[in-house]
Design a protein around this motif. Structure first.
Motif, PDB file in Angstrom:
ATOM      1  N   ARG A   1      27.987 -83.730 -47.855  1.00  0.00           N
ATOM      2  CA  ARG A   1      26.719 -83.846 -47.132  1.00  0.00           C
ATOM      3  C   ARG A   1      26.858 -84.724 -45.893  1.00  0.00           C
ATOM      4  O   ARG A   1      25.992 -84.701 -45.011  1.00  0.00           O
ATOM      5  CB  ARG A   1      25.653 -84.428 -48.050  1.00  0.00           C
TER       6      ARG A   1
ATOM      7  N   ASP B   1      11.115 -83.464 -52.998  1.00  0.00           N
ATOM      8  CA  ASP B   1      11.976 -83.339 -51.824  1.00  0.00           C
ATOM      9  C   ASP B   1      13.413 -83.716 -52.155  1.00  0.00           C
ATOM     10  O   ASP B   1      14.363 -83.107 -51.648  1.00  0.00           O
ATOM     11  CB  ASP B   1      11.460 -84.238 -50.692  1.00  0.00           C
ATOM     12  N   VAL B   2      13.579 -84.720 -52.985  1.00  0.00           N
ATOM     13  CA  VAL B   2      14.923 -85.158 -53.362  1.00  0.00           C
ATOM     14  C   VAL B   2      15.663 -84.046 -54.100  1.00  0.00           C
ATOM     15  O   VAL B   2      16.854 -83.807 -53.864  1.00  0.00           O
ATOM     16  CB  VAL B   2      14.860 -86.438 -54.211  1.00  0.00           C
ATOM     17  N   GLN B   3      14.969 -83.347 -54.997  1.00  0.00           N
ATOM     18  CA  GLN B   3      15.608 -82.250 -55.722  1.00  0.00           C
ATOM     19  C   GLN B   3      15.982 -81.115 -54.777  1.00  0.00           C
ATOM     20  O   GLN B   3      17.079 -80.553 -54.858  1.00  0.00           O
ATOM     21  CB  GLN B   3      14.677 -81.743 -56.828  1.00  0.00           C
ATOM     22  N   TRP B   4      15.063 -80.759 -53.884  1.00  0.00           N
ATOM     23  CA  TRP B   4      15.357 -79.710 -52.899  1.00  0.00           C
ATOM     24  C   TRP B   4      16.551 -80.091 -52.030  1.00  0.00           C
ATOM     25  O   TRP B   4      17.504 -79.326 -51.863  1.00  0.00           O
ATOM     26  CB  TRP B   4      14.124 -79.457 -52.032  1.00  0.00           C
ATOM     27  N   GLU B   5      16.503 -81.289 -51.470  1.00  0.00           N
ATOM     28  CA  GLU B   5      17.531 -81.709 -50.527  1.00  0.00           C
ATOM     29  C   GLU B   5      18.897 -81.870 -51.194  1.00  0.00           C
ATOM     30  O   GLU B   5      19.934 -81.583 -50.578  1.00  0.00           O
ATOM     31  CB  GLU B   5      17.104 -83.015 -49.856  1.00  0.00           C
ATOM     32  N   SER B   6      18.922 -82.314 -52.453  1.00  0.00           N
ATOM     33  CA  SER B   6      20.212 -82.512 -53.109  1.00  0.00           C
ATOM     34  C   SER B   6      20.980 -81.202 -53.210  1.00  0.00           C
ATOM     35  O   SER B   6      22.211 -81.175 -53.055  1.00  0.00           O
ATOM     36  CB  SER B   6      20.011 -83.114 -54.507  1.00  0.00           C
TER      37      SER B   6
ATOM     38  N   VAL C   1      20.226 -78.132 -51.344  1.00  0.00           N
ATOM     39  CA  VAL C   1      20.425 -77.485 -50.040  1.00  0.00           C
ATOM     40  C   VAL C   1      21.421 -78.272 -49.192  1.00  0.00           C
ATOM     41  O   VAL C   1      22.285 -77.681 -48.519  1.00  0.00           O
ATOM     42  CB  VAL C   1      19.083 -77.303 -49.310  1.00  0.00           C
ATOM     43  N   ASP C   2      21.338 -79.597 -49.221  1.00  0.00           N
ATOM     44  CA  ASP C   2      22.266 -80.406 -48.420  1.00  0.00           C
ATOM     45  C   ASP C   2      23.703 -80.261 -48.903  1.00  0.00           C
ATOM     46  O   ASP C   2      24.640 -80.265 -48.093  1.00  0.00           O
ATOM     47  CB  ASP C   2      21.858 -81.880 -48.449  1.00  0.00           C
ATOM     48  N   THR C   3      23.889 -80.148 -50.201  1.00  0.00           N
ATOM     49  CA  THR C   3      25.248 -80.003 -50.737  1.00  0.00           C
ATOM     50  C   THR C   3      25.767 -78.583 -50.544  1.00  0.00           C
ATOM     51  O   THR C   3      26.830 -78.364 -49.955  1.00  0.00           O
ATOM     52  CB  THR C   3      25.275 -80.354 -52.234  1.00  0.00           C
TER      53      THR C   3
ATOM     54  N   HIS D   1      24.412 -77.105 -46.315  1.00  0.00           N
ATOM     55  CA  HIS D   1      24.837 -77.981 -45.220  1.00  0.00           C
ATOM     56  C   HIS D   1      26.263 -78.475 -45.433  1.00  0.00           C
ATOM     57  O   HIS D   1      27.034 -78.596 -44.472  1.00  0.00           O
ATOM     58  CB  HIS D   1      23.887 -79.170 -45.089  1.00  0.00           C
TER      59      HIS D   1
ATOM     60  N   HIS E   1      15.580 -73.502 -54.537  1.00  0.00           N
ATOM     61  CA  HIS E   1      16.486 -74.255 -53.659  1.00  0.00           C
ATOM     62  C   HIS E   1      17.902 -73.716 -53.749  1.00  0.00           C
ATOM     63  O   HIS E   1      18.612 -73.583 -52.745  1.00  0.00           O
ATOM     64  CB  HIS E   1      16.439 -75.748 -53.976  1.00  0.00           C
TER      65      HIS E   1
END
Length: 294
Positions: free
Chosen positions: A87, A126-131, A133-135, A138, A176
């Motif tokens: 990330r 948001d933390v669950q989504w980003e963890s 999608v970011d990994t 991205h 996600h």
């Protein structure tokens, strides 16, 4: 009558250099070992220092990373393990430079770093989504962008992206995960167009559920028991019921896809000559590909 049976001719990978992200466990680890068996030197990247991820399961640790490094060397190949969070674009840039310095180049990139949690959109943070999608999305983009000059200069470079089969149809509770996989497919197809002139082939593997750590959680079992639309009645949540539910939705009647089959597909696209296969998505999904609309 003479039957002409010809073996698939794959190119010799001896002496090539590969990076495998998510290489400490699961699909990534299996591909790293298969590459080593084919004569490839392998850099194994993983994120054992990611503390308390919101996933419902523990990630691989430093010991897992070192174990795969040892197994690669057992095949007589050079190995280089790096603890890295994909990330972080700056960390990825540094890891590419370190890998090229240690192993002398970069010909193959396998983006297998991926995480998954099971939660409906209405309850997702948001933390669950980003963890996820970011990994998954991205992180792959960071690795591709930072490696691209080396892969293109190889003249016959290969990028293999592992993107969940949910990116082919969607699944309740995995928005996600599905969104990241859809994005990865678009990324791969676009890169295949941009890099063909350099001999770089870019392909996607879309595996179905695999019996790894991320599938051994009560959240995933409940998701499997609820079915693809998420509305099947769920009684007691347990692994046996989840396995039975997966067997029902897979035309093959297998609960899980074998890691060996995924490795076979990876080695096929890596070893294929030329660019007859680039920009492709190979489904290894226990028959779920039969339900794709396209």
């Amino acid at each position: 009558m003479t039957l002409d049976v010809r073996a698939v001719q794959l190119r010799d990978l001896e002496g090539s250099v590969a990076v495998v992200t998510g290489g400490a466990r699961g699909i990534g680890a299996a591909i790293a070992k298969r590459l080593a068996a084919a004569g490839v030197d392998v850099a194994i990247w993983d994120a054992p220092e990611w503390n308390d991820p919101p996933l419902g399961y523990a990630l691989g640790d430093e010991a897992d990373l070192r174990d795969i490094e040892t197994e690669v060397r057992a095949h007589g190949r050079r190995a280089h393990a790096i603890a890295i969070d994909v990330r972080d674009p700056a960390a990825v840039e540094s890891a590419v430079a370190e890998t090229v310095s240690a192993l002398g180049g970069l010909d193959i990139l396998v983006c297998a770093a991926g995480v998954r949690s099971a939660v409906p959109v209405a309850e997702m943070t948001d933390v669950q989504w980003e963890s996820v999608v970011d990994t998954n999305l991205h992180g792959a983009y960071h690795c591709i962008r930072s490696s691209l000059a080396h892969l293109e200069s190889s003249g016959s470079g290969r990028v293999v992206i592992v993107a969940a089969e949910e990116g082919r149809r969607g699944a309740a509770g995995l928005s996600h995960y599905a969104a990241a996989a859809w994005g990865l497919i678009g990324l791969a197809k676009s890169l295949a167009l941009e890099s063909a002139e350099f001999g770089l082939a870019v392909n996607v593997l879309a595996p179905g559920p695999v019996d790894t750590t991320m599938s051994r959680t009560s959240d995933f079992w409940a998701l499997a028991q609820a079915g693809r639309a998420g509305n099947d009645p769920v009684g007691e949540v347990n692994e046996e019921s989840a396995r039975s539910a997966l067997e029902l939705i897979h035309p093959s009647r297998s609960a899980y896809v074998s890691i060996e089959s995924i490795c076979d597909a990876a080695m096929f696209v890596i070893g294929a000559t030329g660019l007859d296969m680039t920009g492709s998505v190979l489904d290894v999904s226990a028959g779920l590909a039969a339900t794709n609309t396209a």
